[in-house]
Design a protein around this motif. Structure first.
Motif, PDB file in Angstrom:
ATOM      1  N   THR A 224      95.295  21.757  20.980  1.00 43.18           N
ATOM      2  CA  THR A 224      95.795  22.935  21.687  1.00 43.18           C
ATOM      3  C   THR A 224      97.281  23.131  21.435  1.00 43.18           C
ATOM      4  N   GLU A 225      97.991  22.015  21.348  1.00 46.12           N
ATOM      5  CA  GLU A 225      99.442  22.066  21.141  1.00 46.12           C
ATOM      6  C   GLU A 225      99.799  22.444  19.710  1.00 46.12           C
ATOM      7  N   LYS A 226      99.038  21.932  18.741  1.00 47.59           N
ATOM      8  CA  LYS A 226      99.392  22.097  17.333  1.00 47.59           C
ATOM      9  C   LYS A 226      98.768  23.322  16.672  1.00 47.59           C
TER      10      LYS A 226
ATOM     11  N   PRO B 176      97.074  27.174  16.591  1.00 47.08           N
ATOM     12  CA  PRO B 176      97.050  28.461  17.299  1.00 47.08           C
ATOM     13  C   PRO B 176      95.640  28.846  17.731  1.00 47.08           C
ATOM     14  N   ASN B 177      95.542  29.464  18.881  1.00 45.09           N
ATOM     15  CA  ASN B 177      94.266  29.937  19.393  1.00 45.09           C
ATOM     16  C   ASN B 177      93.830  31.169  18.599  1.00 45.09           C
TER      17      ASN B 177
ATOM     18  N   LEU C 222      95.825  34.553  17.878  1.00 43.18           N
ATOM     19  CA  LEU C 222      96.413  34.711  16.550  1.00 43.18           C
ATOM     20  C   LEU C 222      95.343  34.357  15.521  1.00 43.18           C
TER      21      LEU C 222
ATOM     22  N   ASN D  59      93.055  33.065  12.803  1.00 43.86           N
ATOM     23  CA  ASN D  59      93.137  31.972  11.844  1.00 43.86           C
ATOM     24  C   ASN D  59      91.762  31.332  11.700  1.00 43.86           C
TER      25      ASN D  59
ATOM     26  N   HIS E 228     101.709  29.031   9.272  1.00 44.47           N
ATOM     27  CA  HIS E 228     102.109  28.808  10.656  1.00 44.47           C
ATOM     28  C   HIS E 228     103.364  27.934  10.758  1.00 44.47           C
TER      29      HIS E 228
ATOM     30  N   ARG F  30     104.334  25.818  13.068  1.00 40.31           N
ATOM     31  CA  ARG F  30     104.184  24.440  13.568  1.00 40.31           C
ATOM     32  C   ARG F  30     103.185  23.636  12.741  1.00 40.31           C
ATOM     33  N   GLN F  31     102.208  24.305  12.135  1.00 38.74           N
ATOM     34  CA  GLN F  31     101.172  23.596  11.382  1.00 38.74           C
ATOM     35  C   GLN F  31     100.947  24.305  10.044  1.00 38.74           C
TER      36      GLN F  31
ATOM     37  N   VAL G  88      97.737  32.187   9.165  1.00 37.77           N
ATOM     38  CA  VAL G  88      97.419  33.053  10.302  1.00 37.77           C
ATOM     39  C   VAL G  88      97.572  34.527   9.939  1.00 37.77           C
TER      40      VAL G  88
END
Length: 332
Positions: free
Chosen positions: A210-212, A214-215, A219, A221, A280, A282-283, A288
């Motif tokens: 959930t942290e890393k 994107p939902n 967004l 993906n 993305h 963060r990842q 995305v």
């Protein structure tokens, strides 16, 4: 024409000519006897397919449901319809005290997609628990069962992506969860947990993902776009000469797995965007759709990443996500 925007998690504004749903085995037979030689694409939750442009064929939407449990003193057996949600199944197994799937929590998609991709995360691959796979042979118009060995499972791969691609529709997956199954927590950050229970693993995996990641409802993906490459020790040593701290995981005496995210990150792709499709922040393993993206932009970005990784590290990345063009799956 049928809109595909809400049928694949990347959310490109594309269309298909027709759509049919299959809820039973009889539906399968009826649909494919009707399609015969016509073009089709089998779809579950659309989390591992990106429709780059309008699809000139029929979408066959998998709605085969049902979970049967059979148990003895040593193991729990599950026979699960291929249209069931994978994450819902993980939650269900934990609710009945059957353990083993917890590392694979929150992986999007259906149960039928699990053996095709041989889904895996945090040191666990689903093949470990698959006893057999039931499928419908489109060309023979008959149902069959493949045992574990005949599925030819390897990393993110199976017979269903090769010899049986577009020939088989998985109808049911039969799992066995041993009651003496040990939790797997050797991969970071699970290795920070002290004597974790399966529920602890489940909760930590959900927290990290959930942290890393994107939902996709927020967004667009399709999760990890590229596979983590397996390379020889020779290639690893060549990279170590420039990057001494390159992360890697032993696969065999002669090969290791290197995180694709790390390779992409070293080349500065985080945040880069082509025509509304972005790597993305963060990842970097996740591409995305910021809302205005299209298939051309995705191909431009993905191909640039692949080319630059090849040039810099002598490693050929493979896309994990299926890319669907006008006439079906295309190569990156």
């Amino acid at each position: 024409m049928v809109p595909l925007k809400n049928l694949h998690t990347f959310g490109f504004d594309t269309l298909a000519q027709h759509l049919v749903e299959v809820h039973t085995k009889d539906d399968l037979v009826s649909v494919f006897q009707g399609l015969k030689t016509k073009q089709f694409y089998l779809l579950g939750e659309g989390s591992n397919s990106i429709f780059l442009e309008d699809f000139a064929g029929t979408i066959v939407l998998n709605k085969l449901k049902g979970i049967q449990v059979h148990e003895n003193e040593n193991e729990v057996g599950l026979s699960v319809g291929s249209g069931e949600s994978w994450h819902d199944l993980v939650e269900y197994t934990l609710s009945i005290g059957a353990y083993g799937f917890e590392n694979l929590a929150l992986i999007p998609g259906t149960v039928g997609g699990a053996p095709i991709q041989n889904i895996g995360a945090y040191g666990v691959e689903i093949e470990k628990f698959i006893a057999s796979v039931e499928y419908y042979d489109i060309h023979l118009n008959s149902f069959h069962i493949l045992n574990h060995q005949d599925c030819h499972f390897v990393y993110r791969d199976s017979i269903f992506k090769h010899q049986l691609f577009n020939k088989a529709v998985i109808t049911k997956v039969n799992f066995i969860l041993p009651k003496n199954n040990r939790v797997e927590h050797s991969y970071a950050p699970l290795n920070q947990l002290v004597e974790p229970t399966p529920i602890d693993i489940f909760n930590k995996v959900i927290e990290v993902r959930t942290e890393k990641l994107p939902n996709p409802k927020v967004l667009g993906n399709a999760g990890s776009f590229f596979k983590n490459p397996v390379v020889t020790n020779k290639v690893l040593n060549e990279i170590k000469m420039r990057y001494t701290s390159v992360p890697h995981y032993k696969v065999s005496h002669t090969s290791v797995k290197i995180p694709a995210a790390w390779l992409i990150d070293q080349l500065g792709f985080k945040g880069k965007m082509y025509l509304g499709v972005k790597c993305h922040e963060r990842q970097p393993l996740v591409l995305v759709n910021i809302g205005s993206g299209n298939g051309r932009g995705l191909l431009m970005l993905a191909r640039q990443i692949k080319q630059d990784v090849s040039n810099a590290f002598n490693i050929e990345l493979e896309n994990e996500v299926r890319l669907v063009g006008k006439n079906g799956v295309i190569d990156l």
